[in-house]
Design a protein around this motif. Structure first.
Motif, PDB file in Angstrom:
ATOM      1  N   ALA A   6       0.820  -1.215   0.000  1.00 29.48           N
ATOM      2  CA  ALA A   6       0.000   0.000   0.000  1.00 29.48           C
ATOM      3  C   ALA A   6       0.851   1.261   0.000  1.00 29.48           C
ATOM      4  N   GLY A   7       1.971   1.231   0.701  1.00 28.44           N
ATOM      5  CA  GLY A   7       2.814   2.415   0.769  1.00 28.44           C
ATOM      6  C   GLY A   7       3.612   2.683  -0.481  1.00 28.44           C
ATOM      7  N   THR A  10       1.516   4.522  -4.794  1.00 28.71           N
ATOM      8  CA  THR A  10       1.458   5.892  -5.296  1.00 28.71           C
ATOM      9  C   THR A  10       2.674   6.210  -6.147  1.00 28.71           C
ATOM     10  N   ARG A  34      -1.064  11.728  -6.540  1.00 24.03           N
ATOM     11  CA  ARG A  34      -0.646  11.915  -5.143  1.00 24.03           C
ATOM     12  C   ARG A  34      -1.820  12.295  -4.248  1.00 24.03           C
ATOM     13  N   HIS A  37      -4.619   9.481  -4.007  1.00 23.63           N
ATOM     14  CA  HIS A  37      -4.183   8.394  -3.132  1.00 23.63           C
ATOM     15  C   HIS A  37      -4.161   8.842  -1.670  1.00 23.63           C
ATOM     16  N   ALA A  38      -3.756  10.105  -1.445  1.00 24.90           N
ATOM     17  CA  ALA A  38      -3.738  10.625  -0.073  1.00 24.90           C
ATOM     18  C   ALA A  38      -5.153  10.678   0.504  1.00 24.90           C
ATOM     19  N   VAL A  40      -7.690   8.669  -0.319  1.00 26.10           N
ATOM     20  CA  VAL A  40      -8.092   7.290  -0.018  1.00 26.10           C
ATOM     21  C   VAL A  40      -7.489   6.831   1.314  1.00 26.10           C
ATOM     22  N   ARG A  41      -6.215   7.191   1.519  1.00 30.42           N
ATOM     23  CA  ARG A  41      -5.559   6.802   2.775  1.00 30.42           C
ATOM     24  C   ARG A  41      -6.181   7.533   3.965  1.00 30.42           C
ATOM     25  N   GLU A  42      -6.461   8.840   3.804  1.00 27.66           N
ATOM     26  CA  GLU A  42      -6.968   9.626   4.926  1.00 27.66           C
ATOM     27  C   GLU A  42      -8.302   9.100   5.435  1.00 27.66           C
ATOM     28  N   GLU A  44      -9.564   6.123   4.671  1.00 22.79           N
ATOM     29  CA  GLU A  44      -9.567   4.657   4.655  1.00 22.79           C
ATOM     30  C   GLU A  44     -10.789   4.146   3.887  1.00 22.79           C
TER      31      GLU A  44
END
Length: 298
Positions: A6-7, A10, A34, A37-38, A40-42, A44
């Protein structure tokens, strides 16, 4: 192919742009990846939520036709359209000031909205585009100059608005044709004048996916009363803007975030009688004055 965690995804996507030959496209797409993807991560994002989002965008596309642009409405109601306008006008203003500026600030821009219809009729100054349409008569007049105060002759004002109930011609059915829209050209002194109606506040189209989104967000769909203007002349930068009715509701909560203080205009009310252009009015009417200032083209 090596497995991506996952990391790592991007940067892997951005690396695939290595052979892109368009520097600006590469810059834009790299930033898009960027930030997307940020996001989606924020939050979850779940798989079900992402599928729902794809369905929403699919329905947004299906709602578009030659008279309705639901994606513009989506952009407008999320504030993206106005952000793009504001950023680009700021850049233009900074470039203008770097070259010495002018005596007066240029007219501010705002969103075009989804109801612009290219090719409206060219009419003579003083014509009435509000005849037989719902709404209270209004006389619009003023001048168009550059930022040094020099009048701009033969400048085009491409004008459009909804009627007194806030309904645009594009919403009136296939047989309505063009209503409450026209192109006027300034005279030798840069003056313009025409008749229309005093615009009313209205809801943006809320019978589609964007309307459903607004309701779920707990937001109203309303815009304050305004008339659209696209003002352009050879040798000058085009400005797309509105004139907002000063006593309209929703000036402080415009659904598309388009209000600018410099564009709020008082609509003076007059009793029946002789109007400023000599027309005899049998009913009360309004008048609105606004002077446009255009930046010379680079």
């Amino acid at each position: 192919m090596a497995q991506l965690e996952a990391g790592d995804i991007t940067q892997a996507v951005i690396d695939r742009l290595a052979d892109c030959t368009d520097p600006r496209f590469k810059q834009v797409m790299s930033a898009l990846v960027r930030h997307a993807h940020a996001f989606v991560r924020e939050v979850e994002l779940s798989e079900a939520e992402w599928i729902s989002a794809i369905g929403f965008l699919t329905e947004t596309g299906k709602t578009c036709d030659d008279k309705r642009q639901e994606f513009i409405l989506l952009s407008d109601t999320l504030g993206i359209s106005m952000l793009v306008v504001a950023i680009n006008q700021l850049k233009a203003a900074q470039a203008f000031q770097a070259k010495g500026g002018g005596k007066s600030a240029p007219t501010e821009a705002t969103v075009q909205g989804p109801f612009y219809w290219e090719g409206s009729p060219e009419l003579e100054l003083g014509s009435d585009i509000g005849e037989q349409m719902p709404g209270e008569p209004a006389y619009y007049h003023g001048t168009v100059t550059d930022t040094e105060g020099r009048p701009i002759a033969n400048c085009c004002l491409d004008v459009w608005s909804g009627d007194g109930d806030g309904v645009y011609d594009m919403q009136m059915g296939d047989d309505a044709g063009m209503r409450l829209r026209a192109r006027f050209h300034t005279d030798a002194r840069g003056h313009y004048r025409f008749w229309s109606i005093k615009p009313s506040f209205y809801p943006v189209p809320d019978d589609g996916p964007v309307g459903a989104m607004l309701r779920r967000m707990g937001r109203h769909p309303n815009r304050p009363g305004h008339i659209h203007m696209k003002v352009y002349a050879p040798g000058h930068q085009t400005v797309t803007t509105h004139l907002f009715v000063a006593d309209s509701p929703y000036l402080d909560s415009d659904a598309v975030f388009g209000v600018r203080n410099s564009l709020i205009v008082p609509f003076d009310q007059h009793p029946p009688g002789t109007a400023p252009d000599g027309r005899h009015m049998n009913v009360p009417y309004h008048s609105a004055t606004y002077d446009f200032r255009l930046v010379p083209a680079a």
